[in-house]
Design a protein around this motif. Structure first.
Motif, mmCIF file in Angstrom:
data_model
loop_
_atom_site.group_PDB
_atom_site.id
_atom_site.type_symbol
_atom_site.label_atom_id
_atom_site.label_comp_id
_atom_site.label_asym_id
_atom_site.label_seq_id
_atom_site.Cartn_x
_atom_site.Cartn_y
_atom_site.Cartn_z
ATOM 1 N N GLY A 165 -0.474 3.905 4.065
ATOM 2 C CA GLY A 165 -1.917 3.845 3.877
ATOM 3 C C GLY A 165 -2.625 4.791 4.837
ATOM 4 O O GLY A 165 -2.019 5.649 5.479
ATOM 5 N N ASP A 207 0.816 -1.209 0.000
ATOM 6 C CA ASP A 207 0.000 0.000 0.000
ATOM 7 C C ASP A 207 0.853 1.264 0.000
ATOM 8 O O ASP A 207 0.430 2.304 -0.510
ATOM 9 C CB ASP A 207 -0.931 0.016 1.217
ATOM 10 N N ILE A 235 1.607 1.883 -3.474
ATOM 11 C CA ILE A 235 0.411 2.307 -4.211
ATOM 12 C C ILE A 235 0.246 3.815 -4.128
ATOM 13 O O ILE A 235 -0.138 4.468 -5.109
ATOM 14 C CB ILE A 235 -0.833 1.574 -3.659
ATOM 15 N N THR A 268 -8.621 8.123 -6.352
ATOM 16 C CA THR A 268 -8.151 6.854 -6.911
ATOM 17 C C THR A 268 -7.951 5.791 -5.833
ATOM 18 O O THR A 268 -7.686 4.631 -6.148
ATOM 19 C CB THR A 268 -6.827 7.044 -7.670
ATOM 20 N N THR A 269 -8.074 6.189 -4.557
ATOM 21 C CA THR A 269 -7.962 5.250 -3.439
ATOM 22 C C THR A 269 -9.029 5.605 -2.399
ATOM 23 O O THR A 269 -9.819 6.525 -2.611
ATOM 24 C CB THR A 269 -6.574 5.334 -2.759
ATOM 25 N N THR A 270 -9.011 4.893 -1.286
ATOM 26 C CA THR A 270 -9.914 5.220 -0.171
ATOM 27 C C THR A 270 -9.205 6.058 0.882
ATOM 28 O O THR A 270 -9.635 6.121 2.032
ATOM 29 C CB THR A 270 -10.453 3.932 0.481
ATOM 30 N N TYR A 271 -8.132 6.732 0.502
ATOM 31 C CA TYR A 271 -7.337 7.498 1.449
ATOM 32 C C TYR A 271 -7.846 8.934 1.546
ATOM 33 O O TYR A 271 -8.351 9.497 0.581
ATOM 34 C CB TYR A 271 -5.858 7.482 1.050
ATOM 35 N N HIS A 318 -12.384 3.920 -10.003
ATOM 36 C CA HIS A 318 -12.607 4.124 -8.575
ATOM 37 C C HIS A 318 -13.888 4.900 -8.309
ATOM 38 O O HIS A 318 -14.665 4.548 -7.420
ATOM 39 C CB HIS A 318 -11.418 4.865 -7.965
ATOM 40 N N LYS A 367 0.051 5.971 -7.458
ATOM 41 C CA LYS A 367 -1.129 6.759 -7.821
ATOM 42 C C LYS A 367 -0.784 8.234 -8.034
ATOM 43 O O LYS A 367 -1.338 8.889 -8.927
ATOM 44 C CB LYS A 367 -2.201 6.632 -6.736
#
Length: 558
Positions: A171, A36, A39, A95-98, A58, A43
Motif C-alpha cells: 500500500g 492491500d 489489491i 483506481t486507488t488512493t495510491y 473511483h 488493479k
C-alpha cells in the motif's frame, strides 16, 4: 578496492543495509500478504472492461466536479499507452488512493504471478526505505555530531513495529514515509534544481507532501520578502513570487498536476478518533488489548524531546542574534514544526483522523528529526564524560530493537506458507469442486491467487479463482481472514457434517470436510485486536494473519 576508499561509518551502514535487504527478502517469501498488497496487483491487471468500471467508480468518488472529465479521459487513455510503467502509474492512481510514483515503479516489472510481483515490489519497498532512512540519517547528523544518536533516530525507526510491518506492505504507507525523508533531506542539503527535483519526487510519492511543499514555498517567500523590504518597486513582491515559481518549476508543475489529475479528495479520514494513536507508532511489538508500559515510556520520552525542540525554536524566534547567525537552521526547524502543527490542526477540526492505524505514519520522520535535534543538544553536555557508557547503551538498545523486530516479523508469517493444508481439503478441491471458483470473504483478495491443491501456498496461480458470493449454489471452498460478518457461528467447534450459519435464512451451507483454521491476533497495525467487539478488531483497515478454510456444499432452500 572500492570498499578500501569508504570510511568506517559508511561501511557499517552499507553492511547494515545489505543485511536488512537479505533478511527482508527472505521473510517476504513467507510474510503474510495483507489484502492491500493483492489489491495493487489486481488493479494493475484488470482487463479493459473491469478497469473502466473501477476507474469510473473511483473518479466519481474522489474527484471534484471540475476535475472529473479530465481524470476520466486520462484513465481511458492510459489503457492504450505502450509504456507499461506509465500505464501502471495512471491505472493505480486512478483506481486507488495510491501515489503516482508507486504505480510507476511497481509497473516496471509486472509478471502474471502475484507471488513474483510481490517479491519484486517488496524488494523495491525495502530498498527505497533504507535509502530514505540514510538520507534522514545524514539530515540528523547535520543537526548534531553524535552519529549513534543520528542512527537511532533514523535507521532505528525501522525497528518500530508498524514501520517494519508496512515495509512488507504494497500500500501507500511505505511510500508516504519515504517521501517525508526525501523532503527533510531536500530542504537541508539541496538548493536550486536538485532541491526542486527532490521535492517533485516527494510529491509523486506522497499526497501529504503537497502540504509540505506549500509550507516550504511560503517560508521561502516570507524570508525573501524580509530581505528585500528596502526595495522601492511596487512589484518587488510579485517579482519574488515569479522568481520562486521559476526556481520550483518542476515541483510546482507536479503539485498542480497532482491536484488536478490524482489527488483523492474526501479520503483524508480513515477510521474514528482514537487517542491511543498518539502512542501506538512507538511500539516495538504487536499490541493486543492495551498499550504496554514500554510503549508509553518510549512515547513519553520522544514527545518530551519534541516539545523541547519546539521550545528551543520559540526561543530562537525571539532572539535576534540567533536569527542572524543560524537563520537556515532555524528555518528548517520552523518548517518542520509548522508542518506538524498544521497536521495537528487538521486533526483537531476533524479533517484528518488520529487513530491506531497506519495513516499518520508519514509524520514520523519529521517527528524523529526534531527529537534527534533535542537529544543531540542534551547528550552533548554529558557525552564527553560518559562516552563509553552512552555508546554501550545505544548499541545495546539498537541490538534489542533488532531482535524484537525480527521476532515480530516471525509473528506475521502467512499460516498457509508455514502450515500444510490437510489432505482432505486438497482432495475436496481436486475432486469435488466443478469450477475454478471460491468464496473469499472479509478481505483475502490474495487468496484467489493461491492454488488450494498444493500443501503450502504459492500465490502463483496462472488463472485466479473466480470469487462467487455465498448465495451461489455448488461445492467449493469458503476462505476468509475475518469471517465474522458472513459466518455467524465461525468460532464454534465446527466439524464435517455441521452447518454454517449466515444471515441468509434460505441458505444451507454444509461442511463436507473438517475446516482448516488458524486464528491469530496479529495485525500490521500495532493495536487492533479487541476482544469486546463482534469481530475482535478495533478498526477495519488492518487484517490479521488468520485463515479460515471451509470445504462446503451450498444449497438454496425453497
Amino acid at each position: 578496492m572500492i570498499l578500501s576508499k569508504i570510511n568506517k561509518e559508511k561501511k557499517i551502514i552499507i553492511f547494515f543495509c545489505l543485511a536488512i535487504i537479505i533478511i527482508h527478502s527472505f521473510f517476504s517469501r513467507f510474510h503474510f500478504h495483507e489484502t492491500d498488497s493483492a489489491i495493487v496487483f489486481y488493479k494493475l491487471n484488470l482487463d479493459s472492461n473491469d478497469f473502466f468500471f473501477n476507474i469510473k467508480g473511483h473518479v466519481e468518488k474522489t474527484s471534484l466536479i471540475i476535475f472529473y472529465p479530465i481524470r476520466f479521459f486520462l484513465g481511458i487513455l492510459s489503457d492504450y499507452l505502450p509504456l507499461q510503467p506509465l500505464r501502471s502509474a495512471i491505472r493505480l492512481s486512478l483506481t486507488t488512493t495510491y501515489p503516482f510514483l508507486q504505480g510507476f515503479i511497481y509497473g516496471i516489472y509486472n509478471p502474471r504471478s502475484f507471488e513474483y510481483f510481490y517479491r519484486y515490489s517488496s524488494l523495491v519497498n525495502i530498498i527505497c526505505l533504507l535509502i530514505s532512512l540514510y538520507l534522514l540519517y545524514l539530515s540528523n547528523k547535520r543537526f548534531g555530531n553524535l552519529n549513534l544518536i543520528s542512527f537511532l533516530f533514523s535507521f532505528g525507526s525501522f525497528f518500530l513495529y508498524q514501520v517494519n510491518a508496512y515495509s512488507y506492505h504494497l500500500g501507500s504507507t511505505n511510500w508516504y514515509f519515504c517521501a517525508s525523508c526525501l523532503s527533510i533531506y531536500s530542504i537541508i542539503f539541496l538548493k536550486g534544481i536538485r532541491k526542486d527535483l527532490f521535492l517533485m519526487v516527494s510529491i509523486l510519492s506522497s499526497y501529504p507532501n503537497l502540504l509540505f511543499w506549500i509550507i516550504n514555498f511560503i517560508n521561502d517567500y516570507i524570508n525573501r520578502s524580509k530581505h528585500k523590504f528596502i526595495l522601492k518597486s511596487e512589484n518587488h513582491r510579485f517579482n519574488i513570487l515569479k522568481d520562486l515559481l521559476a526556481e520550483y518549476k518542476y515541483s510546482c508543475f507536479t503539485f498542480i498536476s497532482t491536484i488536478i489529475l490524482f489527488y483523492p479528495f474526501g479520503e483524508n479520514q480513515r477510521g474514528i478518533f482514537d487517542w491511543r494513536g498518539i502512542f501506538t507508532p512507538f511500539s516495538f511489538l504487536p499490541l493486543y488489548t492495551k498499550i504496554d508500559l514500554w510503549t508509553y515510556f518510549t512515547a513519553i520520552i520522544l514527545i518530551s524531546l519534541f516539545f523541547i525542540a519546539a521550545v528551543i525554536l520559540i526561543f530562537r524566534l525571539h532572539n535576534s542574534e540567533e536569527i542572524d547567525s543560524k537563520q537556515k537552521q532555524q528555518n528548517i526547524l520552523l518548517i518542520m514544526v509548522t508542518y506538524l502543527l498544521v497536521i495537528f490542526l487538521l486533526i483537531s477540526i476533524n479533517t484528518l483522523t488520529l487513530s491506531t492505524t497506519r495513516h499518520l505514519l508519514f509524520i514520523l520522520p519529521y517527528f524523529l528529526f526534531l527529537t534527534n535535534y533535542s537529544a543531540q543538544r542534551i547528550l552533548k553536555k554529558i557525552y564527553l564524560n560518559f562516552k563509553l557508557l552512552v555508546n554501550a547503551f545505544l548499541i545495546a538498545l539498537l541490538t534489542i530493537m533488532f531482535f524484537l523486530s525480527t521476532y515480530s516479523t516471525f509473528l506475521r508469517l502467512d499460516p498457509l506458507k508455514v502450515k500444510a493444508l490437510p489432505q482432505e481439503i486438497i482432495n475436496f478441491q481436486l475432486n469435488s469442486t466443478n469450477d475454478n471458483s471460491i468464496s473469499a470473504i472479509e478481505g483475502g483478495i490474495h487468496l484467489q491467487y493461491n492454488d488450494f491443491t498444493n500443501f503450502r501456498a504459492t500465490y502463483n496461480k496462472s488463472e485466479p479463482y473466480k470469487i462467487l458470493p455465498l448465495t451461489t449454489e455448488g461445492k467449493r471452498l469458503i476462505v476468509a481472514q475475518r469471517p465474522s460478518e458472513a459466518i455467524l457461528n465461525y468460532k464454534d467447534d465446527l466439524r464435517k457434517g455441521d452447518y454454517l450459519k449466515t444471515r441468509f435464512e434460505k441458505l444451507e451451507i454444509k461442511l463436507m470436510e473438517n475446516p482448516f483454521v488458524v486464528e491469530n491476533k496479529i495485525y500490521f497495525d500495532s493495536l487492533n485486536f479487541d476482544k469486546d467487539t463482534p469481530d475482535n478488531q478495533s478498526n477495519g483497515y488492518s487484517r490479521p494473519n488468520s485463515i479460515f478454510i471451509y470445504p462446503v456444499q451450498i444449497k438454496l432452500l425453497n
